[in-house]
Design an enzyme around this catalytic site. Structure first.
Site, PDB file in Angstrom:
ATOM      1  N   TYR A  75       6.139  -8.484   8.770  1.00  0.00           N
ATOM      2  CA  TYR A  75       5.794  -7.069   8.890  1.00  0.00           C
ATOM      3  C   TYR A  75       5.991  -6.592  10.319  1.00  0.00           C
ATOM      4  CZ  TYR A  75       3.250  -7.750   4.464  1.00  0.00           C
ATOM      5  OH  TYR A  75       2.903  -8.040   3.174  1.00  0.00           O
ATOM      6  N   ASP A  85       0.840  -1.197   0.000  1.00  0.00           N
ATOM      7  CA  ASP A  85       0.000   0.000   0.000  1.00  0.00           C
ATOM      8  C   ASP A  85       0.876   1.248   0.000  1.00  0.00           C
ATOM      9  OD1 ASP A  85      -2.391  -1.406   0.072  1.00  0.00           O
ATOM     10  OD2 ASP A  85      -2.491  -1.404   2.258  1.00  0.00           O
ATOM     11  N   ASP A 116      -6.648   2.317   7.880  1.00  0.00           N
ATOM     12  CA  ASP A 116      -5.319   2.906   8.040  1.00  0.00           C
ATOM     13  C   ASP A 116      -5.478   4.423   8.050  1.00  0.00           C
ATOM     14  OD1 ASP A 116      -5.709   3.649   5.400  1.00  0.00           O
ATOM     15  OD2 ASP A 116      -4.069   2.451   4.583  1.00  0.00           O
ATOM     16  N   ARG A 119      -3.973  -4.393   7.451  1.00  0.00           N
ATOM     17  CA  ARG A 119      -5.060  -3.466   7.782  1.00  0.00           C
ATOM     18  C   ARG A 119      -6.303  -4.231   8.247  1.00  0.00           C
ATOM     19  NH1 ARG A 119      -6.925  -0.664   3.177  1.00  0.00           N
ATOM     20  NH2 ARG A 119      -5.705  -1.962   1.784  1.00  0.00           N
TER      21      ARG A 119
END
Length: 230
Positions: A75, A47, A89, A181
């Protein structure tokens, strides 16, 4: 290096850059260096608000993209508890707030266990998933009701790196197709509150780590130092 036979270039995707934008930039830099166009693609979209490992494949190495995409990913994500946004987000402002007084570290540790292993996850409406050939985010931004089917993913581990309420930082090791997310959204619900993502860095794809990545801003200088084979 032979960019036509094929190279894999790990790049640290900068904040607010699209993955396609990084590909376009590197394609232009390579064409300037080689004085010839070279095929280039990327494995695993990030993203725009995320940073971290983005693997660029050139020439014949583009055939490895599918193999690279299925590699395990890691992550580091920071969530804000007690609020939500439309996109899960920081692309959109907070739209709801929720109590967090009842949330302590012990509760977080307990609830996180339900997300370990093979689970079903509904992708965010603001995502690149396609509905009848159109990206879901295009429909969502038009205000249309977006309904996506749940997908099976695997989350191998989730570790708490820091918890300073309302902020929670996690390290997540997961499979292809995992939306962090969406994990933030689901964790907020499981905590009887809300949560959204305020920072996301992909730190690993397979054996490629953030420490191995080139910085996009210094890529021109890097290209000047390497030997080019044709």
């Amino acid at each position: 290096m032979d960019f036509f036979t094929g190279e894999i270039i790990p790049v640290n995707k900068p904040y607010k850059w699209t993955s396609f934008g990084v590909v376009a930039r590197v394609r232009w830099l390579l064409s300037q260096k080689l004085q010839e166009k070279v095929k280039i693609g990327h494995a695993g979209t990030l993203d725009p608000l995320a940073t971290g490992v983005l693997l660029l494949c050139t020439g014949k190495a583009t055939k490895q993209i599918e193999e690279l995409q299925i590699q395990k990913k890691e992550y580091v994500a920071t969530l804000k508890l007690g609020a939500t946004t439309e996109s899960y987000d920081m692309e959109y402002p907070e739209n709801h707030t929720y109590p967090i007084e009842h949330i302590d570290r012990k509760l977080v540790e307990s609830v996180l266990q339900q997300f370990i292993g093979e689970i079903e996850q509904i992708p965010p409406a603001h995502s690149a998933c396609k509905i009848e050939g159109m990206h879901a985010y295009h429909l969502a931004r038009k205000g249309e009701d977006v309904k996506l089917n749940p997908k099976k993913i695997i989350i191998e581990s989730i570790d708490i790196l820091a918890y300073d309420k309302p902020f929670l930082t996690l390290r997540i090791v997961c499979s292809k197709g995992t939306y962090i997310r969406a994990l933030a959204r689901d964790l907020g619900i499981a905590l009887n509150s809300g949560a959204y993502l305020i920072n996301l860095e992909r730190t690993r794809i397979g054996n490629y780590t953030i420490d191995n990545c080139l910085e996009l801003e210094t890529l021109p200088q890097w290209l000047e130092t390497i030997q080019i084979d044709k």
